[in-house]
Design a protein around this motif. Structure first.
Motif, short mmCIF file in Angstrom:
data_model
loop_
_atom_site.label_atom_id
_atom_site.label_comp_id
_atom_site.label_asym_id
_atom_site.label_seq_id
_atom_site.Cartn_x
_atom_site.Cartn_y
_atom_site.Cartn_z
N GLN A 42 -2.38 0.59 -4.85
CA GLN A 42 -1.87 -0.24 -3.77
C GLN A 42 -1.66 -1.49 -5.04
OE1 GLN A 42 -5.40 -1.82 -1.14
NE2 GLN A 42 -3.49 -2.80 0.69
N LEU A 102 0.78 -1.32 -0.18
CA LEU A 102 -0.29 -0.21 0.60
C LEU A 102 0.83 0.83 -0.15
CD1 LEU A 102 -2.86 1.73 0.48
CD2 LEU A 102 -2.40 1.50 2.82
N GLN A 149 4.12 -1.43 2.73
CA GLN A 149 3.59 -0.04 3.14
C GLN A 149 4.48 1.21 2.85
OE1 GLN A 149 2.10 2.17 6.54
NE2 GLN A 149 3.43 0.71 7.90
#
Length: 141
Positions: free
Chosen positions: A49, A40, A94
């Motif tokens: 994403q 993400l 992330q």
């Protein structure tokens, strides 16, 4: 059959820290049981994403994402069958797009501002590959 899906969306609201925390918590709780991996990327304005896993699991998760009120303007950037995963080591990695340097953005974007809605799926995926190569993506298995 493994697939890779990539989408972009626009953030709803001002403070995204709590939203990102919730998404990551849900991903770490949900994804291992469903064989989903990915990354993400986010800023205070957009999400981008990549999800990998079985076709049924990825399609079901994407349908859920489309109904999620935490974001809007969801657009599918890329979808393909894959022989192997790129993000196998992360239930959900992330990367904070707001912290990218200008030179990295200019390699993949028209202007030094992240706007995945104006990028091709190919360039968006190349940007994420660059983030992985430079250790900008963080996460846990």
């Amino acid at each position: 059959m493994l697939v890779r899906l990539m989408y972009a969306s626009r953030a709803v609201g001002d403070s995204q820290a709590a939203v990102i925390h919730d998404i990551m918590q849900q991903s770490h709780a949900h994804n291992p049981h469903n064989g989903i991996t990915g990354v993400l990327c986010f800023s205070d304005k957009v999400y981008m994403q990549v999800l990998e896993g079985g076709r049924a699991a990825i399609n079901a998760l994407y349908a859920k994402i489309l109904r999620d009120p935490r974001h809007t303007d969801v657009v599918l950037l890329h979808y393909e069958e894959i022989a192997e995963r790129r993000f196998a080591c992360w239930t959900m990695g992330q990367a904070n797009l707001a912290k990218l340097n200008t030179s990295t953005l200019l390699r993949f974007c028209e202007i030094p501002e992240i706007n995945p809605h104006a990028m091709s799926g190919k360039h968006s995926l190349a940007l994420i590959d660059e983030l992985m190569a430079t250790a900008t993506v963080v996460g846990r298995a």
